[in-house]
Motif scaffolding. Structure first.
Motif, PDB file in Angstrom:
ATOM      1  N   VAL A 272       1.881  17.344   0.680  1.00 27.77           N
ATOM      2  CA  VAL A 272       1.456  16.012   0.265  1.00 27.77           C
ATOM      3  C   VAL A 272       0.696  16.127  -1.051  1.00 27.77           C
ATOM      4  N   ASN A 273       1.030  15.223  -1.990  1.00 26.43           N
ATOM      5  CA  ASN A 273       0.318  15.169  -3.266  1.00 26.43           C
ATOM      6  C   ASN A 273      -0.687  14.016  -3.340  1.00 26.43           C
ATOM      7  N   GLN A 274      -0.386  12.928  -2.635  1.00 26.29           N
ATOM      8  CA  GLN A 274      -1.276  11.779  -2.736  1.00 26.29           C
ATOM      9  C   GLN A 274      -1.140  10.918  -1.495  1.00 26.29           C
ATOM     10  N   VAL A 275      -2.277  10.278  -1.106  1.00 23.00           N
ATOM     11  CA  VAL A 275      -2.309   9.369   0.032  1.00 23.00           C
ATOM     12  C   VAL A 275      -2.875   8.040  -0.451  1.00 23.00           C
ATOM     13  N   THR A 276      -2.279   6.936   0.006  1.00 21.13           N
ATOM     14  CA  THR A 276      -2.792   5.614  -0.327  1.00 21.13           C
ATOM     15  C   THR A 276      -2.701   4.729   0.904  1.00 21.13           C
ATOM     16  N   PHE A 277      -3.737   3.895   1.093  1.00 23.05           N
ATOM     17  CA  PHE A 277      -3.766   2.960   2.212  1.00 23.05           C
ATOM     18  C   PHE A 277      -3.281   1.590   1.750  1.00 23.05           C
ATOM     19  N   LEU A 278      -2.716   0.838   2.668  1.00 15.33           N
ATOM     20  CA  LEU A 278      -2.240  -0.509   2.367  1.00 15.33           C
ATOM     21  C   LEU A 278      -3.435  -1.408   2.062  1.00 15.33           C
ATOM     22  N   CYS A 279      -3.335  -2.198   1.005  1.00 13.59           N
ATOM     23  CA  CYS A 279      -4.457  -3.019   0.545  1.00 13.59           C
ATOM     24  C   CYS A 279      -4.471  -4.412   1.163  1.00 13.59           C
ATOM     25  N   GLN A 280      -3.552  -4.733   2.054  1.00 14.48           N
ATOM     26  CA  GLN A 280      -3.515  -6.054   2.657  1.00 14.48           C
ATOM     27  C   GLN A 280      -4.551  -6.152   3.773  1.00 14.48           C
ATOM     28  N   PRO A 281      -5.330  -7.256   3.819  1.00 15.27           N
ATOM     29  CA  PRO A 281      -6.301  -7.419   4.920  1.00 15.27           C
ATOM     30  C   PRO A 281      -5.611  -7.392   6.273  1.00 15.27           C
ATOM     31  N   GLN A 282      -6.352  -6.949   7.278  1.00 12.74           N
ATOM     32  CA  GLN A 282      -5.887  -6.810   8.663  1.00 12.74           C
ATOM     33  C   GLN A 282      -4.880  -5.675   8.851  1.00 12.74           C
ATOM     34  N   ARG A 283      -4.422  -5.050   7.760  1.00 14.78           N
ATOM     35  CA  ARG A 283      -3.415  -3.982   7.893  1.00 14.78           C
ATOM     36  C   ARG A 283      -3.823  -2.746   7.085  1.00 14.78           C
ATOM     37  N   THR A 284      -5.109  -2.615   6.858  1.00 16.40           N
ATOM     38  CA  THR A 284      -5.580  -1.534   5.978  1.00 16.40           C
ATOM     39  C   THR A 284      -5.552  -0.170   6.639  1.00 16.40           C
ATOM     40  N   ASN A 285      -5.202  -0.089   7.929  1.00 13.56           N
ATOM     41  CA  ASN A 285      -5.110   1.216   8.580  1.00 13.56           C
ATOM     42  C   ASN A 285      -3.787   1.918   8.304  1.00 13.56           C
ATOM     43  N   GLN A 286      -2.817   1.214   7.745  1.00 13.87           N
ATOM     44  CA  GLN A 286      -1.529   1.822   7.437  1.00 13.87           C
ATOM     45  C   GLN A 286      -1.644   2.627   6.147  1.00 13.87           C
ATOM     46  N   LEU A 287      -0.918   3.752   6.097  1.00 14.66           N
ATOM     47  CA  LEU A 287      -1.014   4.590   4.906  1.00 14.66           C
ATOM     48  C   LEU A 287       0.376   5.054   4.473  1.00 14.66           C
ATOM     49  N   ALA A 288       0.441   5.436   3.207  1.00 17.96           N
ATOM     50  CA  ALA A 288       1.669   5.994   2.643  1.00 17.96           C
ATOM     51  C   ALA A 288       1.320   7.303   1.965  1.00 17.96           C
ATOM     52  N   ALA A 289       2.208   8.280   2.069  1.00 20.40           N
ATOM     53  CA  ALA A 289       1.966   9.602   1.506  1.00 20.40           C
ATOM     54  C   ALA A 289       3.076   9.956   0.533  1.00 20.40           C
ATOM     55  N   LEU A 290       2.693  10.365  -0.666  1.00 15.74           N
ATOM     56  CA  LEU A 290       3.635  10.843  -1.678  1.00 15.74           C
ATOM     57  C   LEU A 290       3.689  12.361  -1.589  1.00 15.74           C
ATOM     58  N   THR A 291       4.875  12.904  -1.323  1.00 19.33           N
ATOM     59  CA  THR A 291       5.021  14.345  -1.140  1.00 19.33           C
ATOM     60  C   THR A 291       5.584  14.995  -2.405  1.00 19.33           C
ATOM     61  N   SER A 292       5.571  16.316  -2.425  1.00 19.80           N
ATOM     62  CA  SER A 292       5.967  17.059  -3.627  1.00 19.80           C
ATOM     63  C   SER A 292       7.459  16.931  -3.918  1.00 19.80           C
ATOM     64  N   ASP A 293       8.233  16.521  -2.926  1.00 19.83           N
ATOM     65  CA  ASP A 293       9.671  16.348  -3.176  1.00 19.83           C
ATOM     66  C   ASP A 293       9.996  14.940  -3.678  1.00 19.83           C
ATOM     67  N   GLY A 294       8.959  14.140  -4.002  1.00 19.02           N
ATOM     68  CA  GLY A 294       9.178  12.833  -4.586  1.00 19.02           C
ATOM     69  C   GLY A 294       9.457  11.739  -3.592  1.00 19.02           C
ATOM     70  N   GLN A 295       9.145  11.949  -2.310  1.00 15.24           N
ATOM     71  CA  GLN A 295       9.378  10.917  -1.313  1.00 15.24           C
ATOM     72  C   GLN A 295       8.055  10.292  -0.872  1.00 15.24           C
ATOM     73  N   ILE A 296       8.135   9.027  -0.403  1.00 14.49           N
ATOM     74  CA  ILE A 296       6.958   8.314   0.098  1.00 14.49           C
ATOM     75  C   ILE A 296       7.193   8.025   1.570  1.00 14.49           C
ATOM     76  N   SER A 297       6.309   8.546   2.411  1.00 14.00           N
ATOM     77  CA  SER A 297       6.401   8.339   3.856  1.00 14.00           C
ATOM     78  C   SER A 297       5.369   7.299   4.266  1.00 14.00           C
ATOM     79  N   VAL A 298       5.805   6.288   5.006  1.00 11.84           N
ATOM     80  CA  VAL A 298       4.948   5.177   5.421  1.00 11.84           C
ATOM     81  C   VAL A 298       4.620   5.334   6.899  1.00 11.84           C
ATOM     82  N   TYR A 299       3.301   5.261   7.207  1.00 12.89           N
ATOM     83  CA  TYR A 299       2.835   5.403   8.583  1.00 12.89           C
ATOM     84  C   TYR A 299       2.118   4.119   8.992  1.00 12.89           C
ATOM     85  N   VAL A 300       2.463   3.629  10.177  1.00 14.57           N
ATOM     86  CA  VAL A 300       1.834   2.421  10.721  1.00 14.57           C
ATOM     87  C   VAL A 300       1.291   2.743  12.097  1.00 14.57           C
TER      88      VAL A 300
END
Length: 1313
Positions: A425-453
């Motif tokens: 993983v190179n970077q992690v970001t959380f969703l900025c929408q209210p009520q849903r800020t526990n969801q996160l997305a991860a940018l990996t070294s192979d250029g993919q973004i994985s979304v976790y809810v």
């Protein structure tokens, strides 16, 4: 719990030179790169893409022209303004930056294998082809040459004390067989090892280590040398030790790599050569080789440069650079740069920047240079409501360690749960929408973004093993492939997840001075691919991007500190300058490494923290010692380098207010400040809660409940009538429970039943009652915020504790008196005047009539609880005061009293008559008034005892009210009371009592002794006395009155009752009552007395008054002159003690009281001895201090006091002088009268004119403490000392005020004018 985040990357591919780069160095003075190849040395500026200078090494003959030469070392030498390089052929060459010429400063015939300069640039170590070490100074003067391979261990050789043999020692679980086990032979170095020595220096330059292949074993061995070339230590035989070697700059550990049978590790050695810790690389045993290890300059990041061991089908190998960080003894893989299989893109030179600790320089085989600037960041969920779990994500290779701080505090390296990904993983970001800020997305070294809810499966309260599930883990929802051209790793940075299918990121622009903002959305034809829907070029390099969940604002920061606002809510992105409410551009004064958006007094600001610990709000610097900060729910929380944590409410402060608050040290009850452990940093703040999570330097976590957050939360809960939540929080965090009432007394009293219902616990209500006190905690312990609209409105005329107790008792008795019985008892006991009798009576009633209700308290339990609240002896005595012996026995049985103590006493009481029994009880309890009341009802036989009791307790007035005024008992009490009054020197009151009860003879004696002559004459005539005895009584009384200078009354007695007019006239003449004497003379036709007594007395009075007046005027003038001299001396002393350049202090009087030093006096006074004296003695001591002796400390006050006394005395002579003047004029003593009147008038005028001079207005005003720009330390100290003097010092206060003159009294005669 911080991650490494890529702030910016600078890619430059303009440099094209023959050959390939071999060595890289950074010039610290201008940030340019020095690159050496097999053909030349080049100085290159990656920011401009320009070659600064270039010199051929082949043309000068230092390297062969066929390109087979090798540069083994390159180092910038700032002091020499040169770069030093070493070639494999043995030449040491200086490249001068100014002249761009090469100079060979030395040559080694056997060739060189490496060159390493000490960190201070004073020494250089060269390893030669003959396996020797050459050490030289920076002037290239040889110090020593020694062989790398030494048989000796070194100076640090371990000492064996010879305790037993190996065969007899304990070997743990391996057993005794370990003693016979043969030592395994050390395996030789790997085939891919280049066999060349590696040299690394410790950060202080005192030691260096050399890793070389041992000639005997073929394995690598590390030796440590000091800067004098003396061997210190040799490493133990280590199987699989590889070529990489780097000494941690902080000096504690040497890093290398080791290949184990089942893993590949980075190992650490101490300076004595012993292994000390390791971590495993995320590769299989034979997958990769470590080309080099590189510590950054502040020892926080270890870069591991790796390359695949085996080539793929395309005969290319993959290259990686990994950045590792340690925390709490765990090594985290924070960043992994995958350069792919293209050999032209593979790095050939890697180094850290010597000045910027988190800047990494990489040069590829194709001469492309990439500079990565990293920054520390804490990835926390951005929510502001209670649905946000305060998640913090920590990157660890291909795992994300997620901790839910709302539910639990898990110390790293542990976590609430792990998210396993396929790539690092190179970077992690959380969703900025209210009520849903526990969801996160991860940018990996192979250029993919994985979304976790969050898992939306069935909500199961309990698992199969009985545990309750508090939080559900995140699950992978979708993986996106990013359709962005990636010419180098991490082409996409600053990723932000704004909406469910909207990402914004930053990529490098073709121009090094600009960036490209990308809006990423799922492709219409492939929902697993994110494509660029909109992009915009930004003039400047974007280094941070932050979002505000409340306003939706996205702010950008450029590398030069400029602030931009991103418009993202439309179909196309746009960027504007950041402007304040007055439309002025706002920029940071310096680039910031951490930013956050917040609202200060209604205006949105971007906060920024620099790497120099300066905190900015826009272009305003708030503080300069900040180590971390966080914004949560309108609060700004910061930690400082002075080891404090501040919590400031942004809605109540302006920017200037923030500056002032951060600059202050905080008061005694300052809720915004608390101490924390040294080096603490804020990890996160739980939204809508009171918890602040701090991380210590070692890595462990601490949770603190900041007082400001706690009080803000409590106020919100109390406003919304959430009494139970407030109570639990206050009880747990030890907040005074009085705040529940003090916050809003009116609301509390109106909702008191809600309070009882929510607490629903007898013990909790009792705890609240027992903590009640009269203090208003909102003004002392927990002051209200400045903008608070709630004001304390206490019930007027009643004490707070009584009001709350009565209100709670009334509510509980109306709701369920049986359930809340113990709390009702507590309300009685806790009142300002404890109602113990009522409480005991209720317990007694409970015993007589026990309730049938379920859960009702028994009398025994109630009494036991009452004994817990009240001292057993007090309760016993109060029960005795109820005259209820059953209740007394009930209390006594529950106490620790011995029955032999109280049973005989109780039995004796039971045997007595009721009134006498109660008298005995009240006397025992020292309730003497009640005892007298009961004793008065006991009859005639107990009157003598009552009389004696009245005498002992001095209850005369109460006794007189209890008996009839016409009875013999009343007369006896009155006589006894009169005797007491005579002893107390109150004879007149004693006479009145005796006279009214029919004892005129005794009353006459009392009146005569008190000079109450009118009452005495009346009593004498009531007896009645014979005329001769009455005349004798009158003469005695007149004599006493004359002694008291009551001449008019004495004359009346002598004239009317003694029938002696001559004595009466002489008394009046003696008292200067001229008109009354003249009336009696003419009434009794005794004009002879006028010549014999009256006129001589007038002349004598004139002479006396004149001489007295002259003496008073002379004394007044002398004191006034001396006062002027004393004040002049004190003013001079004050000026001498003030600072030479300080302004004058307007109140010189302060200095006379501050210390005796000011007056230059040798005397000093102390008030400590008289602090405990009576007020009378204190006033006497104050007067004694006012000494008129010259040079005494308070001489000026003494003079003012004396002048005031003289003025008052002279002013009181007005009536006396008026009467004397009239008598002198009547008998034609005009000469004397004309002399007396002007003399007295001049004296009055002179004294009245001197009042402003003696008592100036500055002394009469009670001044505030002298603070401000015109004050000095001495003046402020003196001012406070004056204010802190006790108010009982009444004479000192009177001295400062001038006496009042009675100018309204008319005394002059017009005939004399």
């Amino acid at each position: 719990m911080r991650n490494l985040k890529l702030l910016k990357s600078l890619r430059s591919s303009e440099l094209q030179c023959p050959g390939s780069p071999q060595c890289l160095s950074v010039r610290a003075d201008n940030d340019s790169l020095l690159v050496a190849s097999q053909h030349s040395i080049t100085e290159y500026d990656p920011r401009t893409g320009q070659v600064v200078s270039e010199v051929s090494l082949t043309a000068e003959g230092f390297l062969p022209e066929d390109g087979s030469g090798t540069v083994v070392g390159l180092q910038d030498q700032a002091e020499l303004e040169s770069a030093c390089l070493a070639t494999a052929g043995g030449d040491v060459v200086l490249f001068n930056f100014k002249t761009c010429k090469l100079e060979c400063v030395g040559s080694v015939d056997s060739g060189l294998t490496s060159m390493s300069w000490s960190p201070d640039g004073e020494l250089v170590v060269l390893t030669t082809g003959q396996e020797t070490i050459i050490m030289m100074t920076k002037e290239f003067e040889p110090i020593t040459e020694i062989g790398i391979h030494q048989d000796d261990f070194g100076e640090g050789k371990f000492i064996t004390v010879g305790w037993g043999k190996k065969e007899t020692q304990f070997h743990g679980s391996e057993g005794k067989q370990a003693a016979q086990r043969k030592i395994k032979e050390v395996q030789p170095a790997e085939a891919w090892d280049d066999r060349t020595p590696r040299v690394t220096w410790r950060g202080d330059g005192q030691l260096f280590a050399v890793s070389a292949v041992c000639l005997q074993t073929g394995a690598r061995k590390v030796r440590v040398w000091n800067r004098e070339g003396v061997l210190q230590a040799t490493s133990e035989p280590i199987n699989g030790l590889e070529q990489a070697l780097c000494w941690k700059p902080s000096g504690s550990l040497i890093a290398s790599t080791q290949r184990h049978p089942n893993k590949h590790s980075v190992v650490f050695m101490e300076k004595n050569g012993l292994l000390h810790g390791d971590f495993t690389l995320p590769f299989s045993k034979d997958q990769a080789k470590v080309k080099d290890l590189l510590w950054n300059s502040d020892s926080t990041v270890l870069a591991v440069w790796l390359e695949d061991l085996t080539a793929g089908e395309d005969e290319q190998v993959n290259t990686y650079i990994q950045l590792w960080v340690v925390g709490n003894y765990h090594w985290y893989l924070k960043q992994s740069l995958d350069f792919g299989r293209d050999s032209q893109k593979a790095p050939v030179c890697v180094c850290w920047d010597p000045v910027c600790p988190l800047r990494l320089h990489v040069v590829t085989r194709s001469w492309t240079s990439v500079t990565y600037d990293w920054g520390w960041t804490t990835e926390r969920s951005p929510g502001m409501d209670a649905t946000d779990n305060a998640n913090v994500a920590v990157i660890d290779g291909d795992k994300i360690l997620l901790t839910n701080f709302r539910q639990c505090v898990v110390p790293p390296p542990m976590c609430s749960f792990e998210l396993q990904l396929k790539s690092p993983v190179n970077q992690v970001t959380f969703l900025c929408q209210p009520q849903r800020t526990n969801q996160l997305a991860a940018l990996t070294s192979d250029g993919q973004i994985s979304v976790y809810v969050q898992d939306s499966g069935e909500q199961v309260d309990k698992t199969s093993d009985g545990f309750r599930m508090l939080s559900r883990p995140l699950v992978l929802q979708k993986t996106f492939r990013v359709d962005v051209l990636q010419e180098e790793p991490l082409a996409l940075r600053q990723l932000m997840w704004l909406q469910e299918e909207l990402f914004v990121g930053v990529s490098s622009s073709p121009l090094p001075t600009s960036s490209t903002l990308l809006m990423l959305r799922p492709a219409q034809d492939a929902d697993d691919t994110l494509t660029v829907r909109s992009e915009i070029e930004v003039d400047g390099v974007v280094v941070s991007m932050v979002h505000c969940s409340q306003t939706g604002t996205v702010a950008l920061q450029l590398e030069d500190g400029k602030i931009k606002k991103l418009r993202w809510d439309g179909p196309e992105l746009s960027v504007d300058d950041w402007r304040d409410s007055s439309r002025c551009r706002i920029n940071f004064l310096a680039p910031c490494v951490q930013t956050a958006l917040c609202s200060i007094s209604g205006e949105e600001y971007l906060l920024g923290l620099t790497d120099r610990s300066r905190l900015y709000a826009g272009d305003t610097e708030l503080a300069s010692n900040i180590s971390s900060f966080a914004v949560c729910n309108d609060f700004l929380l910061i930690t400082t380098h002075s080891h404090t944590c501040r919590c400031l409410q942004l809605t109540t402060l302006s920017v200037k207010g923030l500056q002032a608050a951060l600059a202050s040290d905080g008061g005694q009850n300052d809720e915004s400040l608390r101490r924390v452990e040294r080096g603490s940093r804020i990890v996160t703040v739980v939204p809508q809660d009171t918890r602040v999570i701090l991380q210590m330097p070692r890595g462990n976590l601490e949770t603190v409940h900041h007082r400001a957050l706690v009080l803000a939360q409590l106020r919100r809960w109390l406003d919304s009538l959430r009494f139970r939540d407030s109570f639990e929080c206050m009880r747990k965090l030890r907040i005074n429970l009085n705040l529940i009432y003090d916050h809003n007394p009116k609301v509390f009293l109106e909702n008191i039943e809600t309070f009882i219902t929510q607490l629903n616990s007898i013990s909790h209500i009792n705890l609240f009652l027992t903590e009640l006190k009269e203090e208003d905690t909102t003004t002392t312990m927990y002051p209200r915020p400045e903008n608070s609209s709630v004001q304390t409105q206490h019930v007027s005329g009643q004490k707070k504790v009584d009001v709350v107790c009565d209100a709670l008792r009334s509510a509980m008795e109306s709701m369920d008196p049986n359930k809340f019985f113990l709390s009702v008892l507590t309300t009685h006991v806790k009142k300002t005047v404890p109602e113990l009798e009522i409480a005991l009576q209720k317990v007694h009633e409970l015993r007589v009539n026990p309730p049938d209700a379920p859960g009702a308290v028994s009398a025994e339990e109630a009494l036991k609880y009452l004994l817990f609240l009240v001292n057993v002896n007090d309760l016993y005595e109060h029960s005795l005061g109820t005259y209820d012996f059953d209740l007394v026995l009930m209390v006594a049985e529950k106490s620790q009293k011995d029955p032999k103590e109280y049973l005989p006493f109780l039995n004796m009481l039971k045997s007595l008559e009721t009134n006498y029994q109660r008298y005995t009880i009240d006397k025992h309890l020292k309730r003497y008034r009640k005892a007298l009341h009961h004793l008065s009802k006991c009859g005639e036989e107990h009157f003598h005892e009552a009389l004696q009791f009245v005498k002992e307790q001095k209850l005369y007035s109460e006794a007189l009210r209890l008996y009839a005024s016409d009875g013999v008992h009343y007369k006896a009490l009155s006589c006894t009371y009169a005797e007491h009054l005579m002893e107390q020197q109150q004879a007149e009151q004693a006479g009145l009592l005796l006279w009214r009860c029919g004892e005129p003879v005794s009353a006459l004696q009392a009146f005569a002794s008190s000079s109450s002559w009118r009452n005495a004459i009346c009593a004498a005539q009531q007896i009645p006395l014979p005329p001769d005895q009455l005349a004798l009584l009158a003469r005695d009384l007149a004599e006493k009155l004359t002694e008291q200078r009551r001449f008019s009354e004495a004359a009346l007695l002598l004239d009317q009752y003694a029938k002696d007019c001559e004595e009466a006239i002489l008394a009046l003449i003696t008292g200067s009552v001229w008109e009354e004497a003249l009336r009696l003379i003419y009434m009794h036709n005794r004009q002879d007395i006028t010549e014999t007594n009256l006129k001589p007395a007038l002349l004598e009075a004139f002479s006396t008054q004149t001489s007295f007046l002259d003496a008073q005027v002379a004394t007044f003038t002398r004191h006034k002159t001396r006062l002027a001299v004393v004040r002049e001396q004190k003013e001079k002393a004050r000026l001498d003690m003030l600072d030479e350049d300080g302004p004058d202090c307007p109140d010189a009087e302060l200095y006379s009281e501050a210390s005796s030093v000011m007056t230059g006096s040798k005397y000093s006074q102390s008030n400590s001895r008289i602090s405990s004296r009576s007020s009378k003695n204190r006033r006497k001591a104050e007067r004694k201090k006012l000494s008129l002796k010259e040079g005494s400390p308070m001489e000026d006050r003494a003079l003012m006091y004396a002048l005031g006394e003289i003025l008052t005395t002279v002013d009181k002579m007005r009536e006396e002088v008026h009467g004397l003047l009239k008598a002198l004029v009547l008998f034609q003593f005009d000469k004397q009268a004309e002399k007396l009147q002007p003399a007295y008038e001049e004296a009055l005028q002179m004294m009245e004119a001197a009042v402003p001079e003696v008592w100036p207005e500055s002394l009469q005003n009670n001044q505030a403490p002298l603070t401000g720009p015109n004050s000095t330390a001495n003046s402020i100290m003196a001012s406070f000392q004056q204010q802190q003097r006790p108010a009982a010092s009444q004479p000192a206060a009177e001295v400062l005020m001038p006496p009042k003159m009675r100018n309204g009294v008319k005394w002059k005669l017009a005939v004399l004018m």
